[in-house]
Design a protein around this motif. Structure first.
Motif, PDB file in Angstrom:
ATOM      1  N   GLU A 149       0.842  -1.197   0.000  1.00 26.45           N
ATOM      2  CA  GLU A 149       0.000   0.000   0.000  1.00 26.45           C
ATOM      3  C   GLU A 149       0.878   1.247   0.000  1.00 26.45           C
ATOM      4  N   PRO A 150       0.416   2.319  -0.655  1.00 30.52           N
ATOM      5  CA  PRO A 150       1.175   3.574  -0.620  1.00 30.52           C
ATOM      6  C   PRO A 150       1.069   4.246   0.743  1.00 30.52           C
ATOM      7  N   TYR A 151       2.031   5.063   1.065  1.00 26.18           N
ATOM      8  CA  TYR A 151       2.001   5.834   2.309  1.00 26.18           C
ATOM      9  C   TYR A 151       0.717   6.642   2.363  1.00 26.18           C
ATOM     10  N   ARG A 152      -0.018   6.513   3.442  1.00 25.71           N
ATOM     11  CA  ARG A 152      -1.386   7.053   3.509  1.00 25.71           C
ATOM     12  C   ARG A 152      -1.426   8.566   3.685  1.00 25.71           C
ATOM     13  N   TYR A 153      -0.297   9.189   3.964  1.00 20.93           N
ATOM     14  CA  TYR A 153      -0.278  10.644   4.105  1.00 20.93           C
ATOM     15  C   TYR A 153       0.673  11.296   3.102  1.00 20.93           C
ATOM     16  N   ALA A 154       0.785  10.666   1.947  1.00 20.58           N
ATOM     17  CA  ALA A 154       1.648  11.217   0.902  1.00 20.58           C
ATOM     18  C   ALA A 154       1.122  12.585   0.446  1.00 20.58           C
ATOM     19  N   VAL A 155       2.024  13.455   0.075  1.00 25.57           N
ATOM     20  CA  VAL A 155       1.663  14.788  -0.409  1.00 25.57           C
ATOM     21  C   VAL A 155       2.387  15.055  -1.717  1.00 25.57           C
ATOM     22  N   LYS A 156       1.882  16.042  -2.445  1.00 21.98           N
ATOM     23  CA  LYS A 156       2.562  16.483  -3.659  1.00 21.98           C
ATOM     24  C   LYS A 156       3.322  17.764  -3.357  1.00 21.98           C
ATOM     25  N   GLY A 157       4.467  17.893  -3.972  1.00 20.58           N
ATOM     26  CA  GLY A 157       5.267  19.093  -3.760  1.00 20.58           C
ATOM     27  C   GLY A 157       5.902  19.548  -5.054  1.00 20.58           C
ATOM     28  N   ALA A 158       6.301  20.795  -5.094  1.00 17.10           N
ATOM     29  CA  ALA A 158       6.970  21.351  -6.273  1.00 17.10           C
ATOM     30  C   ALA A 158       8.445  21.577  -5.937  1.00 17.10           C
ATOM     31  N   VAL A 159       9.317  21.093  -6.798  1.00 20.73           N
ATOM     32  CA  VAL A 159      10.744  21.257  -6.545  1.00 20.73           C
ATOM     33  C   VAL A 159      11.137  22.724  -6.694  1.00 20.73           C
ATOM     34  N   LYS A 160      12.133  23.128  -5.968  1.00 18.79           N
ATOM     35  CA  LYS A 160      12.647  24.498  -6.005  1.00 18.79           C
ATOM     36  C   LYS A 160      14.069  24.470  -6.539  1.00 18.79           C
ATOM     37  N   LYS A 161      14.279  25.210  -7.634  1.00 18.65           N
ATOM     38  CA  LYS A 161      15.574  25.162  -8.300  1.00 18.65           C
ATOM     39  C   LYS A 161      16.711  25.627  -7.396  1.00 18.65           C
ATOM     40  N   GLN A 181      38.180  25.283  -8.470  1.00 24.63           N
ATOM     41  CA  GLN A 181      36.951  24.646  -7.996  1.00 24.63           C
ATOM     42  C   GLN A 181      35.908  24.664  -9.100  1.00 24.63           C
ATOM     43  N   ILE A 182      35.101  23.596  -9.169  1.00 23.93           N
ATOM     44  CA  ILE A 182      33.979  23.534 -10.090  1.00 23.93           C
ATOM     45  C   ILE A 182      32.723  23.902  -9.295  1.00 23.93           C
ATOM     46  N   ILE A 183      32.012  24.941  -9.743  1.00 19.88           N
ATOM     47  CA  ILE A 183      30.884  25.471  -8.978  1.00 19.88           C
ATOM     48  C   ILE A 183      29.623  25.473  -9.836  1.00 19.88           C
ATOM     49  N   ALA A 184      28.536  24.947  -9.277  1.00 19.04           N
ATOM     50  CA  ALA A 184      27.221  24.995  -9.945  1.00 19.04           C
ATOM     51  C   ALA A 184      26.650  26.398  -9.782  1.00 19.04           C
ATOM     52  N   THR A 185      26.301  27.036 -10.896  1.00 22.99           N
ATOM     53  CA  THR A 185      25.822  28.411 -10.834  1.00 22.99           C
ATOM     54  C   THR A 185      24.319  28.550 -11.082  1.00 22.99           C
ATOM     55  N   ASP A 186      23.713  27.580 -11.801  1.00 27.42           N
ATOM     56  CA  ASP A 186      22.281  27.698 -12.071  1.00 27.42           C
ATOM     57  C   ASP A 186      21.733  26.356 -12.528  1.00 27.42           C
ATOM     58  N   VAL A 187      20.442  26.124 -12.267  1.00 27.64           N
ATOM     59  CA  VAL A 187      19.750  24.946 -12.775  1.00 27.64           C
ATOM     60  C   VAL A 187      19.005  25.373 -14.039  1.00 27.64           C
ATOM     61  N   THR A 188      19.437  24.889 -15.182  1.00 28.97           N
ATOM     62  CA  THR A 188      18.866  25.336 -16.453  1.00 28.97           C
ATOM     63  C   THR A 188      17.644  24.516 -16.881  1.00 28.97           C
ATOM     64  N   SER A 189      17.534  23.278 -16.383  1.00 28.79           N
ATOM     65  CA  SER A 189      16.332  22.481 -16.663  1.00 28.79           C
ATOM     66  C   SER A 189      16.143  21.447 -15.571  1.00 28.79           C
ATOM     67  N   CYS A 190      14.879  21.068 -15.355  1.00 30.15           N
ATOM     68  CA  CYS A 190      14.542  20.092 -14.313  1.00 30.15           C
ATOM     69  C   CYS A 190      13.327  19.316 -14.800  1.00 30.15           C
ATOM     70  N   ILE A 191      13.521  18.061 -15.162  1.00 27.05           N
ATOM     71  CA  ILE A 191      12.455  17.254 -15.766  1.00 27.05           C
ATOM     72  C   ILE A 191      12.232  15.993 -14.942  1.00 27.05           C
ATOM     73  N   GLU A 192      10.961  15.734 -14.608  1.00 24.66           N
ATOM     74  CA  GLU A 192      10.648  14.527 -13.853  1.00 24.66           C
ATOM     75  C   GLU A 192      10.949  13.294 -14.695  1.00 24.66           C
ATOM     76  N   HIS A 193      11.725  12.388 -14.128  1.00 20.37           N
ATOM     77  CA  HIS A 193      12.137  11.180 -14.847  1.00 20.37           C
ATOM     78  C   HIS A 193      11.245   9.996 -14.489  1.00 20.37           C
ATOM     79  N   SER A 194      11.084   9.742 -13.203  1.00 24.77           N
ATOM     80  CA  SER A 194      10.287   8.597 -12.765  1.00 24.77           C
ATOM     81  C   SER A 194       9.985   8.731 -11.278  1.00 24.77           C
ATOM     82  N   VAL A 195       9.133   7.840 -10.790  1.00 21.95           N
ATOM     83  CA  VAL A 195       8.811   7.799  -9.364  1.00 21.95           C
ATOM     84  C   VAL A 195       9.269   6.450  -8.809  1.00 21.95           C
TER      85      VAL A 195
END
Length: 250
Positions: A149-161, A181-195
């Motif tokens: 059974e799935p977790y009975r109090y699951a919620v939906k959320g939106a990712v924040k870049k 140093q290699i530094i991440a400066t921005d998230v240019t894309s964010c696509i849901e792959h799977s659950v």
């Protein structure tokens, strides 16, 4: 799984005053995202670049040849450095000659230089219930059976870049002897792959001595007791557990 449940049962109820009322196994949804990030390589500014920036700061210079004569350096090296500094907006050309931008002044003062790199692809996990972001582990994450059974109090959320960027920026960074140093400066894309679905083992418990009901939840992904899930279940259900016990006692 049965062996793990029995081991956890002994741990959860090692106090003789504690009784296990119920054991429940369910699955927690975790979303996998494919992300792309822009990156820069941050390194110590070399001597030639420092000399050029100092020269542009102190004198009006328009031609690479002028600096080559002043510094006794090949004009080609000067031209390449000027091109790089213009591309990275450390200097700009006005009527009087090259001048430092605000960014150029800042970098000269700090003695650093940032060079753009090719974007990087990465994957992150997001648990809406925990509002938590994580990187895939080296060890394999258990996958729950479909029949659970799935977790009975699951919620939906939106990712924040910005949270993803911080997660990636906080990773152990590459470096060499010169300190780049290699530094991440921005998230240019964010696509849901799977659950993915993580199996969790829930114990509903009663402490006779303290007369309290509480939950323990083992998260197999983190291989630890999950206080966040425990508190969520307790907030919604312990009153019902007490009523059920009182009803049985009558």
């Amino acid at each position: 799984m049965e062996e793990l449940i029995e081991k956890l049962r002994l741990t959860a109820a090692e106090n003789p005053d504690v009784t296990v009322l119920k054991v429940h196994v369910w699955k927690l949804p975790v979303v996998l995202y494919d992300v792309k990030i822009s990156r820069v390589k941050r390194l110590k500014m070399d001597i030639l670049m420092k000399m050029l920036l100092f020269a542009f700061q102190e004198r009006d210079i328009r031609r690479a040849a002028t600096l080559a004569d002043m510094l006794f350096v090949e004009e080609l090296f000067i031209s390449d450095s000027i091109d790089k500094m213009e591309r990275t907006r450390l200097i700009g050309l006005d009527k009087k000659g090259y001048a430092l931008t605000a960014k150029g002044h800042d970098y000269l003062e700090k003695g650093i230089f940032e060079e753009e790199m090719e974007p990087e692809a990465a994957q992150i996990f997001y648990s809406a219930v925990h509002d938590d972001y994580d990187l895939p582990k080296d060890s394999e994450t258990p996958e729950a059976e479909e029949s659970l059974e799935p977790y009975r109090y699951a919620v939906k959320g939106a990712v924040k870049k910005e949270r993803i960027q911080k997660l990636l920026a906080d990773r152990p960074q590459e470096s060499d002897e010169q300190g780049f140093q290699i530094i991440a400066t921005d998230v240019t894309s964010c696509i849901e792959h799977s659950v993915a679905h993580v199996p969790c083992i829930e114990f509903q418990l009663y402490d006779r001595k303290q007369d309290i009901f509480y939950a323990r939840v083992w998260n197999t992904a983190s291989a630890s007791w999950d206080e966040k899930l425990e508190k969520a279940i307790e907030a919604r259900e312990v009153v019902a557990w007490r009523r059920a016990m009182e009803k049985q006692a009558k």
